[in-house]
Design a protein around this motif. Sequence first.
Motif, PDB file in Angstrom:
ATOM      1  N   UNK A  38       0.830  -1.213   0.000  1.00 43.80           N
ATOM      2  CA  UNK A  38       0.000   0.000   0.000  1.00 43.80           C
ATOM      3  C   UNK A  38       0.856   1.251   0.000  1.00 43.80           C
ATOM      4  N   UNK A  39       1.929   1.251   0.797  1.00 48.67           N
ATOM      5  CA  UNK A  39       2.830   2.404   0.820  1.00 48.67           C
ATOM      6  C   UNK A  39       3.483   2.644  -0.525  1.00 48.67           C
ATOM      7  N   UNK A  40       3.902   1.567  -1.186  1.00 53.57           N
ATOM      8  CA  UNK A  40       4.523   1.703  -2.507  1.00 53.57           C
ATOM      9  C   UNK A  40       3.530   2.213  -3.549  1.00 53.57           C
ATOM     10  N   UNK A  41       2.297   1.728  -3.480  1.00 54.06           N
ATOM     11  CA  UNK A  41       1.286   2.173  -4.446  1.00 54.06           C
ATOM     12  C   UNK A  41       0.971   3.648  -4.242  1.00 54.06           C
ATOM     13  N   UNK A  42       0.884   4.084  -2.989  1.00 53.24           N
ATOM     14  CA  UNK A  42       0.661   5.510  -2.704  1.00 53.24           C
ATOM     15  C   UNK A  42       1.820   6.352  -3.232  1.00 53.24           C
ATOM     16  N   UNK A  43       3.053   5.866  -3.021  1.00 52.63           N
ATOM     17  CA  UNK A  43       4.227   6.582  -3.519  1.00 52.63           C
ATOM     18  C   UNK A  43       4.220   6.662  -5.040  1.00 52.63           C
ATOM     19  N   UNK A  44       3.794   5.568  -5.676  1.00 53.30           N
ATOM     20  CA  UNK A  44       3.731   5.535  -7.140  1.00 53.30           C
ATOM     21  C   UNK A  44       2.788   6.617  -7.671  1.00 53.30           C
ATOM     22  N   UNK A  45       1.582   6.668  -7.128  1.00 56.59           N
ATOM     23  CA  UNK A  45       0.616   7.649  -7.619  1.00 56.59           C
ATOM     24  C   UNK A  45       0.966   9.070  -7.183  1.00 56.59           C
ATOM     25  N   UNK A  46       1.691   9.188  -6.085  1.00 54.08           N
ATOM     26  CA  UNK A  46       2.202  10.499  -5.691  1.00 54.08           C
ATOM     27  C   UNK A  46       3.208  10.993  -6.726  1.00 54.08           C
ATOM     28  N   UNK A  47       4.070  10.097  -7.183  1.00 55.98           N
ATOM     29  CA  UNK A  47       5.026  10.466  -8.222  1.00 55.98           C
ATOM     30  C   UNK A  47       4.367  10.714  -9.562  1.00 55.98           C
ATOM     31  N   UNK A  48       3.300  10.011  -9.844  1.00 59.97           N
ATOM     32  CA  UNK A  48       2.635  10.139 -11.136  1.00 59.97           C
ATOM     33  C   UNK A  48       1.864  11.448 -11.268  1.00 59.97           C
ATOM     34  N   UNK A  49       1.205  11.856 -10.176  1.00 54.16           N
ATOM     35  CA  UNK A  49       0.302  13.000 -10.284  1.00 54.16           C
ATOM     36  C   UNK A  49       0.751  14.240  -9.491  1.00 54.16           C
ATOM     37  N   UNK A  50       1.720  14.094  -8.591  1.00 53.05           N
ATOM     38  CA  UNK A  50       2.078  15.245  -7.762  1.00 53.05           C
ATOM     39  C   UNK A  50       3.581  15.469  -7.671  1.00 53.05           C
ATOM     40  N   UNK A  51       4.354  14.890  -8.606  1.00 55.75           N
ATOM     41  CA  UNK A  51       5.809  15.016  -8.469  1.00 55.75           C
ATOM     42  C   UNK A  51       6.331  16.455  -8.572  1.00 55.75           C
ATOM     43  N   UNK A  52       5.729  17.365  -9.362  1.00 51.77           N
ATOM     44  CA  UNK A  52       6.265  18.737  -9.368  1.00 51.77           C
ATOM     45  C   UNK A  52       6.200  19.388  -7.986  1.00 51.77           C
ATOM     46  N   UNK A  53       5.084  19.170  -7.300  1.00 53.74           N
ATOM     47  CA  UNK A  53       4.925  19.766  -5.971  1.00 53.74           C
ATOM     48  C   UNK A  53       5.845  19.078  -4.965  1.00 53.74           C
ATOM     49  N   UNK A  54       5.922  17.740  -5.015  1.00 56.42           N
ATOM     50  CA  UNK A  54       6.733  16.986  -4.058  1.00 56.42           C
ATOM     51  C   UNK A  54       8.209  17.328  -4.201  1.00 56.42           C
ATOM     52  N   UNK A  55       8.678  17.442  -5.425  1.00 56.49           N
ATOM     53  CA  UNK A  55      10.095  17.737  -5.653  1.00 56.49           C
ATOM     54  C   UNK A  55      10.484  19.129  -5.182  1.00 56.49           C
TER      55      UNK A  55
END
Length: 224
Positions: free
Chosen positions: A72-89
């Motif tokens: 579950x943690x990996x899947x959340x991280x995956x979709x975080x990278x897919x849809x929110x990586x500009x903000x996260x970075x």
Amino acid sequence: MPELISDLIEWLNLHPQFITIAIASLAFIESLAMVGIVVPGISLLFATAALAGGANISLVYCLLAAMAGASTGDICSFFLGRYAHPWVLDHWPFKQHPEWVVRGELFFGRYGIYSVVIGRFIGPIRPVLPFVAGMLYMPPPRFIMVNLLSSMAWAPVYVMPGYLVGNSALELSSKEQPTMDWISGELIGIAIATTLIAAVFITWLIQRRSKPMTGKTDKEAKEK
């Protein structure tokens, strides 16, 4: 952090019914981008698994909890990278440590889909790879399938050592003379077999990934 570990262990000692929930939560946190990098999830997971063994909680429940939390943690991280990586970075901790993502990109570029499996067992880049896979638009069904399969190998490797320590301590503290019964022997056998299978599987993935590249280079060299 040592205070955090001791406080958690003390609380779980008083509330053993929450140990499996704690294992799932710690596996989730350890796998989550940003959080998993700075939280000592492996140490906490080992300590909690030892508590589970000492409380004689079913090993199957502990493994299922770890698998569910990690995937579950990996899947959340995956979709975080897919849809929110500009903000996260652009925020902590990646803004202060952009090299973490760069390493993940290089690793993912070298091993592709196999990096999802191999990276699970490499601490420094483990929480970053699912995020990078999403950021590089890896197909979600493919990631989820590989992620679920790899979590089945990850859970025993990281849970069983602590569980066996706690279970052994329980045997030594019993009133009867401590003996190695067939259950303990079986658990040790499973732990060793799982570790060996994971090591062989990772080695095979690396060799499979590197052989085509070597073969292609040799073929091109002959043509020239």
